[in-house]
Scaffold this active site. Structure first.
Site, PDB file in Angstrom:
ATOM      1  N   ASP A  22       0.826  -1.219   0.000  1.00 37.62           N
ATOM      2  CA  ASP A  22       0.000   0.000   0.000  1.00 37.62           C
ATOM      3  C   ASP A  22       0.857   1.264   0.000  1.00 37.62           C
ATOM      4  O   ASP A  22       0.370   2.340  -0.341  1.00 37.62           O
ATOM      5  CB  ASP A  22      -0.924   0.004   1.228  1.00 37.62           C
ATOM      6  N   TYR A  65      11.761   2.709   0.049  1.00 41.33           N
ATOM      7  CA  TYR A  65      11.092   1.400   0.084  1.00 41.33           C
ATOM      8  C   TYR A  65       9.947   1.388  -0.935  1.00 41.33           C
ATOM      9  O   TYR A  65       9.845   0.476  -1.759  1.00 41.33           O
ATOM     10  CB  TYR A  65      10.551   1.134   1.495  1.00 41.33           C
TER      11      TYR A  65
HETATM   12  N1  LIG Z   1       5.106  -6.363   6.573  1.00 43.20           N
HETATM   13  C1  LIG Z   1       4.252  -5.457   6.100  1.00 43.20           C
HETATM   14  O1  LIG Z   1       3.701  -4.662   6.847  1.00 43.20           O
HETATM   15  C2  LIG Z   1       3.922  -5.423   4.630  1.00 43.20           C
HETATM   16  C3  LIG Z   1       2.931  -4.533   4.195  1.00 43.20           C
HETATM   17  C4  LIG Z   1       2.611  -4.505   2.844  1.00 43.20           C
HETATM   18  C5  LIG Z   1       3.274  -5.332   1.955  1.00 43.20           C
HETATM   19  N2  LIG Z   1       4.246  -6.166   2.413  1.00 43.20           N
HETATM   20  C6  LIG Z   1       4.938  -7.005   1.442  1.00 43.20           C
HETATM   21  O2  LIG Z   1       4.705  -8.341   1.789  1.00 43.20           O
HETATM   22  C7  LIG Z   1       5.814  -9.142   1.347  1.00 43.20           C
HETATM   23  C8  LIG Z   1       6.272 -10.044   2.474  1.00 43.20           C
HETATM   24  O3  LIG Z   1       6.718  -9.232   3.541  1.00 43.20           O
HETATM   25  P1  LIG Z   1       6.915  -9.792   5.022  1.00 43.20           P
HETATM   26  O4  LIG Z   1       6.098  -8.962   5.911  1.00 43.20           O
HETATM   27  O5  LIG Z   1       6.757 -11.263   5.045  1.00 43.20           O
HETATM   28  O6  LIG Z   1       8.447  -9.385   5.247  1.00 43.20           O
HETATM   29  P2  LIG Z   1       9.614 -10.145   6.022  1.00 43.20           P
HETATM   30  O7  LIG Z   1       9.093 -10.825   7.224  1.00 43.20           O
HETATM   31  O8  LIG Z   1      10.692  -9.126   6.172  1.00 43.20           O
HETATM   32  O9  LIG Z   1      10.067 -11.262   4.989  1.00 43.20           O
HETATM   33  C9  LIG Z   1      10.803 -10.983   3.838  1.00 43.20           C
HETATM   34  C10 LIG Z   1      11.767 -12.124   3.634  1.00 43.20           C
HETATM   35  O10 LIG Z   1      12.488 -11.917   2.430  1.00 43.20           O
HETATM   36  C11 LIG Z   1      13.846 -12.232   2.674  1.00 43.20           C
HETATM   37  N3  LIG Z   1      14.703 -11.570   1.699  1.00 43.20           N
HETATM   38  C12 LIG Z   1      15.142 -10.291   1.658  1.00 43.20           C
HETATM   39  N4  LIG Z   1      15.913 -10.074   0.582  1.00 43.20           N
HETATM   40  C13 LIG Z   1      15.980 -11.266  -0.085  1.00 43.20           C
HETATM   41  C14 LIG Z   1      16.635 -11.699  -1.252  1.00 43.20           C
HETATM   42  N5  LIG Z   1      17.404 -10.873  -1.973  1.00 43.20           N
HETATM   43  N6  LIG Z   1      16.467 -12.991  -1.642  1.00 43.20           N
HETATM   44  C15 LIG Z   1      15.718 -13.849  -0.924  1.00 43.20           C
HETATM   45  N7  LIG Z   1      15.085 -13.489   0.201  1.00 43.20           N
HETATM   46  C16 LIG Z   1      15.211 -12.217   0.626  1.00 43.20           C
HETATM   47  C17 LIG Z   1      14.104 -11.777   4.089  1.00 43.20           C
HETATM   48  O11 LIG Z   1      15.254 -12.401   4.607  1.00 43.20           O
HETATM   49  P3  LIG Z   1      16.121 -11.622   5.720  1.00 43.20           P
HETATM   50  O12 LIG Z   1      15.184 -11.368   6.873  1.00 43.20           O
HETATM   51  O13 LIG Z   1      17.221 -12.587   6.001  1.00 43.20           O
HETATM   52  O14 LIG Z   1      16.572 -10.348   5.074  1.00 43.20           O
HETATM   53  C18 LIG Z   1      12.816 -12.244   4.771  1.00 43.20           C
HETATM   54  O15 LIG Z   1      12.911 -13.583   5.196  1.00 43.20           O
HETATM   55  C19 LIG Z   1       6.869  -8.142   0.850  1.00 43.20           C
HETATM   56  O16 LIG Z   1       6.784  -8.049  -0.549  1.00 43.20           O
HETATM   57  C20 LIG Z   1       6.436  -6.832   1.470  1.00 43.20           C
HETATM   58  O17 LIG Z   1       6.870  -5.733   0.701  1.00 43.20           O
HETATM   59  C21 LIG Z   1       4.579  -6.245   3.730  1.00 43.20           C
END
Ligand SMILES: NC(=O)c1ccc[n+]([C@@H]2O[C@H](COP(=O)([O-])OP(=O)(O)OC[C@H]3O[C@@H](n4cnc5c(N)ncnc54)[C@H](OP(=O)(O)O)[C@@H]3O)[C@@H](O)[C@H]2O)c1
Length: 290
Positions: free
Chosen positions: A113, A136
């Protein structure tokens, strides 16, 4: 929006990247529960920014559908380290899209978002123009654009304020922080829709089953503030006596800008008859009680 064959995730080989993260873990759990043939890879297994490694893995797994949950999600670190942000959020997704194109797979790419500037009153739809206000957000929008330019067979799924077990963000940790006696601050001038990671995984599964490529907004239902969310989380946890200090974004002084309002509605899901996810309050109750 492109209509294609209906996917049957139960028969398709599903590859989940970023499976060590909040959404990745929930997606792996849900798709496995639905009897899918799932390969879930963490960052240690696959760095999506490493194109040769991506191709090697595609060669061995031969996925039909790839769900990209890998991303650089530390919004303030992205502000300080743009190269780090764009590598994970633009270059990595582009590598996946190229590999999908080469190997004939479809791609679910998860976005945010935060691509919106937050100046709208009311719910953002797919008809609203993104106008990202942080590194970001710019890197995530760049990822959306790169993936859609490369591959027709793409589902882009924007979500908001994802919370759940093991999450690193405020919504996921507020009860744990309160339990440790931390001084809590609840932001009162930022509105969006908290989305429970297991519910988002269900939403993604339902989108894939429909088999209609395009841009989706998948969130729980009902806009709120972090202050309201935190208050309810503590009340449900028997911590009603713990105070939360109301603060504005300006008072917090975080390095990266956050949109004032980024609550979304999904016109495409409505058109396709995909049921909305439940209210965030119901999801929060499940989260707290588990
Ligand atoms: N969390 C929110 O509030 C939110 C809101 C809206 C959208 N999103 C989207 O939802 C999706 C999932 O987010 P999430 O909340 O699950 O985030 P998360 O918990 O930070 O998980 C992201 C994962 O991706 C891994 N990662 C980072 N860079 C990488 C790379 N180059 N290759 C492979 N893995 C990599 C991270 O590993 P490390 O931890 O080791 O870096 C982490 O395990 C993302 O696209 C995010 O933008 C999240």
């Amino acid at each position: 929006m492109v209509a294609d064959k209906t996917h049957h995730p139960g028969r398709d080989k599903v590859l989940i990247t970023g499976a060590g993260g909040l959404l990745g873990r929930s997606a792996a759990a849900h798709f496995s529960r639905m009897d899918c043939n799932v390969t879930a890879v963490t960052r240690a297994d696959l760095d999506i920014a490493n194109q040769p490694a991506v191709l090697t893995l595609f060669d061995s797994i031969k996925p039909d559908v790839v769900i990209n949950c890998a991303a650089a999600t530390d919004v303030d670190r992205c502000e300080r380290e743009p190269d780090w942000a764009f590598k994970a959020n633009e270059e990595g997704p582009l590598n996946l899209a190229r590999a999908c194109l080469e190997k004939g797979a479809a791609l679910v790419h998860v976005s945010t978002d935060y691509v919106f500037d937050g100046e709208k009153d009311g719910l953002y739809t797919q008809d609203d123009q993104p106008n990202p206000q942080s590194v970001y957000a710019r890197s995530k929008l760049a990822g959306e654009l790169a993936v859609s330019a490369e591959l027709n067979r793409t589902y882009i799924v924007r979500s908001s304020w994802v919370f759940g077990k093991g999450g690193k963000n405020f919504g996921s940790r507020v009860v744990e922080l309160a339990g440790r006696g931390a001084r809590l601050k609840g932001v009162i001038d930022q509105v969006s829709i908290p989305t429970y990671a297991p519910d988002l995984a269900i939403g993604i599964y339902d989108v894939i089953r429909k088999g209609t490529y395009g841009l989706y907004h998948v969130t729980n239902t009902g806009p709120t503030t972090w202050m309201e969310f935190a208050r309810m989380a503590l009340d449900l946890s028997g911590l009603a006596d713990i105070q939360i200090e109301p603060v504005t974004r300006a008072e917090l002084g975080q390095p990266a800008a956050r949109p004032r309002n980024s609550a979304m509605r999904c016109l495409l899901s409505e058109r396709l008859g995909l049921a909305p996810l439940r209210p965030w309050q119901d999801a929060l109750k499940d989260f707290i009680h588990q």
